[in-house]
Design a protein around this motif. Structure first.
Motif, PDB file in Angstrom:
ATOM      1  N   GLY A   1       0.715  -1.397  -0.546  1.00 26.56           N
ATOM      2  CA  GLY A   1      -0.210  -0.374  -0.496  1.00 26.56           C
ATOM      3  C   GLY A   1       0.695   1.157  -0.156  1.00 26.56           C
ATOM      4  O   GLY A   1       1.699   1.089  -0.123  1.00 26.56           O
ATOM      5  N   ASN A   2       0.215   2.209  -0.728  1.00 26.27           N
ATOM      6  CA  ASN A   2       1.016   3.334   0.007  1.00 26.27           C
ATOM      7  C   ASN A   2       1.315   4.179   1.356  1.00 26.27           C
ATOM      8  O   ASN A   2       0.620   3.783   2.246  1.00 26.27           O
ATOM      9  N   LYS A   3       2.164   4.955   1.165  1.00 28.29           N
ATOM     10  CA  LYS A   3       1.922   5.554   2.791  1.00 28.29           C
ATOM     11  C   LYS A   3       0.735   6.330   3.018  1.00 28.29           C
ATOM     12  O   LYS A   3       0.703   6.565   3.740  1.00 28.29           O
ATOM     13  N   TYR A   4       0.739   6.939   1.988  1.00 27.26           N
ATOM     14  CA  TYR A   4      -0.258   8.152   2.170  1.00 27.26           C
ATOM     15  C   TYR A   4      -1.188   8.409   1.327  1.00 27.26           C
ATOM     16  O   TYR A   4      -0.901   7.696  -0.027  1.00 27.26           O
ATOM     17  N   ASP A   5      -2.574   8.312   1.689  1.00 23.07           N
ATOM     18  CA  ASP A   5      -4.002   8.583   0.943  1.00 23.07           C
ATOM     19  C   ASP A   5      -4.299   9.617  -0.099  1.00 23.07           C
ATOM     20  O   ASP A   5      -3.920  10.459   0.409  1.00 23.07           O
ATOM     21  N   PHE A   6      -3.465   9.951  -1.618  1.00 17.24           N
ATOM     22  CA  PHE A   6      -3.447  11.302  -1.943  1.00 17.24           C
ATOM     23  C   PHE A   6      -4.829  11.096  -2.667  1.00 17.24           C
ATOM     24  O   PHE A   6      -4.883  11.383  -3.540  1.00 17.24           O
ATOM     25  N   LYS A   7      -5.478  12.517  -1.972  1.00 15.45           N
ATOM     26  CA  LYS A   7      -6.778  12.548  -2.061  1.00 15.45           C
ATOM     27  C   LYS A   7      -7.108  14.483  -2.913  1.00 15.45           C
ATOM     28  O   LYS A   7      -8.058  14.513  -3.951  1.00 15.45           O
ATOM     29  N   HIS A   8      -5.972  14.978  -2.532  1.00 16.12           N
ATOM     30  CA  HIS A   8      -5.823  15.798  -2.618  1.00 16.12           C
ATOM     31  C   HIS A   8      -4.659  16.211  -4.263  1.00 16.12           C
ATOM     32  O   HIS A   8      -4.592  17.725  -4.514  1.00 16.12           O
ATOM     33  N   VAL A   9      -4.122  15.394  -4.500  1.00 11.72           N
ATOM     34  CA  VAL A   9      -2.850  15.431  -5.448  1.00 11.72           C
ATOM     35  C   VAL A   9      -3.174  15.909  -6.592  1.00 11.72           C
ATOM     36  O   VAL A   9      -4.386  15.449  -7.294  1.00 11.72           O
ATOM     37  N   PRO A  10      -3.190  16.884  -7.925  1.00  6.60           N
ATOM     38  CA  PRO A  10      -3.976  17.267  -9.121  1.00  6.60           C
ATOM     39  C   PRO A  10      -3.673  15.342  -9.434  1.00  6.60           C
ATOM     40  O   PRO A  10      -2.571  15.022  -9.944  1.00  6.60           O
ATOM     41  N   GLU A  11      -4.365  15.629 -10.610  1.00  8.01           N
ATOM     42  CA  GLU A  11      -4.965  14.416 -11.457  1.00  8.01           C
ATOM     43  C   GLU A  11      -3.850  14.057 -12.487  1.00  8.01           C
ATOM     44  O   GLU A  11      -3.351  13.107 -11.978  1.00  8.01           O
TER      45      GLU A  11
ATOM     46  N   ARG B   1      11.694  12.287 -11.485  1.00  4.24           N
ATOM     47  CA  ARG B   1      11.648  13.741 -12.028  1.00  4.24           C
ATOM     48  C   ARG B   1      10.756  13.539 -12.342  1.00  4.24           C
ATOM     49  O   ARG B   1      11.063  15.008 -12.366  1.00  4.24           O
ATOM     50  N   ALA B   2       9.945  13.828 -13.302  1.00  2.00           N
ATOM     51  CA  ALA B   2       9.128  14.568 -14.016  1.00  2.00           C
ATOM     52  C   ALA B   2       8.535  14.336 -13.536  1.00  2.00           C
ATOM     53  O   ALA B   2       7.402  15.634 -13.712  1.00  2.00           O
ATOM     54  N   VAL B   3       7.630  13.443 -12.217  1.00  2.00           N
ATOM     55  CA  VAL B   3       6.468  13.967 -11.061  1.00  2.00           C
ATOM     56  C   VAL B   3       6.876  14.537 -10.626  1.00  2.00           C
ATOM     57  O   VAL B   3       6.032  16.196 -10.221  1.00  2.00           O
ATOM     58  N   LEU B   4       8.519  15.733 -10.083  1.00  2.00           N
ATOM     59  CA  LEU B   4       9.167  16.764  -9.404  1.00  2.00           C
ATOM     60  C   LEU B   4       8.842  18.234 -10.302  1.00  2.00           C
ATOM     61  O   LEU B   4       8.643  19.006  -9.573  1.00  2.00           O
ATOM     62  N   GLU B   5       9.010  17.430 -11.460  1.00  2.00           N
ATOM     63  CA  GLU B   5       9.032  18.933 -12.702  1.00  2.00           C
ATOM     64  C   GLU B   5       7.493  19.250 -12.565  1.00  2.00           C
ATOM     65  O   GLU B   5       7.516  20.794 -12.320  1.00  2.00           O
ATOM     66  N   LYS B   6       6.799  18.116 -12.624  1.00  2.00           N
ATOM     67  CA  LYS B   6       5.507  18.825 -13.245  1.00  2.00           C
ATOM     68  C   LYS B   6       5.351  19.365 -11.555  1.00  2.00           C
ATOM     69  O   LYS B   6       3.794  20.485 -11.228  1.00  2.00           O
ATOM     70  N   ILE B   7       4.884  18.996 -10.402  1.00  2.00           N
ATOM     71  CA  ILE B   7       5.077  19.530  -9.047  1.00  2.00           C
ATOM     72  C   ILE B   7       5.694  21.257  -9.019  1.00  2.00           C
ATOM     73  O   ILE B   7       4.679  22.127  -9.234  1.00  2.00           O
ATOM     74  N   CYS B   8       6.261  21.250  -9.938  1.00  2.00           N
ATOM     75  CA  CYS B   8       6.821  22.406  -9.416  1.00  2.00           C
ATOM     76  C   CYS B   8       6.510  23.899 -10.273  1.00  2.00           C
ATOM     77  O   CYS B   8       5.788  24.912 -10.191  1.00  2.00           O
ATOM     78  N   LYS B   9       5.511  23.205 -11.710  1.00  3.88           N
ATOM     79  CA  LYS B   9       4.876  24.257 -12.643  1.00  3.88           C
ATOM     80  C   LYS B   9       3.703  24.344 -11.894  1.00  3.88           C
ATOM     81  O   LYS B   9       3.018  25.036 -12.405  1.00  3.88           O
ATOM     82  N   GLU B  10       3.118  22.811 -11.367  1.00  4.27           N
ATOM     83  CA  GLU B  10       1.969  23.550 -11.286  1.00  4.27           C
ATOM     84  C   GLU B  10       1.713  24.236  -9.856  1.00  4.27           C
ATOM     85  O   GLU B  10       0.788  25.175  -9.520  1.00  4.27           O
TER      86      GLU B  10
ATOM     87  N   GLY C   1       3.339  26.993  -9.667  1.00  7.63           N
ATOM     88  CA  GLY C   1       4.141  27.979 -10.790  1.00  7.63           C
ATOM     89  C   GLY C   1       5.158  28.654 -10.928  1.00  7.63           C
ATOM     90  O   GLY C   1       5.546  29.808 -11.331  1.00  7.63           O
ATOM     91  N   SER C   2       5.916  28.096 -10.463  1.00  7.05           N
ATOM     92  CA  SER C   2       7.336  28.093 -10.998  1.00  7.05           C
ATOM     93  C   SER C   2       7.731  28.353 -12.607  1.00  7.05           C
ATOM     94  O   SER C   2       6.659  27.386 -13.816  1.00  7.05           O
ATOM     95  N   LYS C   3       7.826  29.130 -12.677  1.00  3.17           N
ATOM     96  CA  LYS C   3       8.219  29.979 -14.507  1.00  3.17           C
ATOM     97  C   LYS C   3       9.900  29.627 -14.850  1.00  3.17           C
ATOM     98  O   LYS C   3      10.512  29.930 -16.082  1.00  3.17           O
ATOM     99  N   LYS C   4      10.395  29.090 -14.515  1.00  2.00           N
ATOM    100  CA  LYS C   4      12.791  28.736 -14.217  1.00  2.00           C
ATOM    101  C   LYS C   4      12.650  27.616 -15.037  1.00  2.00           C
ATOM    102  O   LYS C   4      11.320  26.845 -16.019  1.00  2.00           O
ATOM    103  N   LYS C   5      13.497  27.660 -15.949  1.00  2.00           N
ATOM    104  CA  LYS C   5      13.348  26.673 -17.114  1.00  2.00           C
ATOM    105  C   LYS C   5      14.162  25.534 -17.433  1.00  2.00           C
ATOM    106  O   LYS C   5      14.092  24.807 -17.939  1.00  2.00           O
ATOM    107  N   ASN C   6      14.793  25.250 -16.021  1.00  2.00           N
ATOM    108  CA  ASN C   6      14.889  23.867 -15.418  1.00  2.00           C
ATOM    109  C   ASN C   6      15.203  23.703 -14.138  1.00  2.00           C
ATOM    110  O   ASN C   6      14.865  24.922 -13.301  1.00  2.00           O
TER     111      ASN C   6
END
Length: 223
Positions: free
Chosen positions: A84-94, A119-128, A130-135
């Motif tokens: 099982g997952n350690k956490y129940d993710f109910k509010h994470v964007p789809e 790594r892609a998940v981490l980048e998506k979190i940053c963008k969600e 509001g980050s506008k940085k390039k890397n």
């Protein structure tokens, strides 16, 4: 439930969604008495499930009690207890949740692909957020500066970014599956901290009608 041979579930070992075979069943019954009167009952069903694709074994739980009676019968709380997952993710964007789930699936198939996916998940979190940085490195610095990520989780992010880069560049790194699972644990902690914990705090705050201190306002008062 006792007469069923299969349950439609998703195997968390390999990601297969289908009929998992029930290889063992156990029922727990709880009864609370007041003298000779029954005042409360609860039932918990435990099932061991076997995946037809990867042969992985899972532990499934179904719980119901007297408080869960509706006009249409008893409702039940159902969960996959293991794995099982350690956490129940109910509010994470789809979109982020789907990327995270895909990363978990690839951990059983290709470790390099899994590193890239985490790594892609981490980048998506940053963008969600509001980050506008390039890397990604600049994105993470911005997240820390804005107090979205604390220093400890920034260190987790650093490891995910560096090892994700290694996977993307095809570097020959000696990583075990347990190492990759540690990185999955890191990204789960980050998801929980950013999306789930604030909701839990707000719920408790609303329940007791407390006023949370605003750190920024407190700093101005001290000045």
């Amino acid at each position: 439930m006792d007469d069923k041979k299969y349950l439609l579930q998703t195997c968390k070992h390999c990601g297969n969604k289908g009929l998992l075979k029930i290889v063992a069943d156990y029922k727990q019954h709880f009864k609370e008495m007041d003298g000779i009167d029954v005042i409360f009952t609860a039932d918990t069903w435990w099932s061991l499930l076997e995946c037809p694709v990867c042969d992985g074994i899972s532990l499934y739980k179904s719980y119901s009690d007297d408080t869960m009676l509706t006009p249409y019968g008893y409702e039940s709380d159902e969960s996959m207890e293991y794995p099982g997952n350690k956490y129940d993710f109910k509010h994470v964007p789809e979109s982020i949740l789907k990327s995270y789930q895909a990363a978990v699936k690839t951990s059983k198939v290709d470790l390099n692909v899994c590193l890239i996916a985490i790594r892609a998940v981490l980048e998506k979190i940053c963008k969600e957020r509001g980050s506008k940085k390039k890397n990604l490195e600049a994105m993470l610095k911005e997240m820390v500066n804005k107090n979205i990520l604390p220093e400890t989780l920034d260190q987790c992010s650093f490891l995910i970014r560096k090892l994700g880069n290694s996977g993307a560049h095809g570097d020959d790194i000696d990583m075990s599956q347990s190492d990759v699972l540690e990185l999955i644990d890191f990204i789960e902690t980050i998801l929980y901290y950013i999306y789930e914990l604030p909701v839990k705090i707000a719920n408790v705050n609303d329940k007791y009608n407390l006023k949370l201190e605003n750190k920024a306002e407190k700093t101005l008062e001290c000045e």
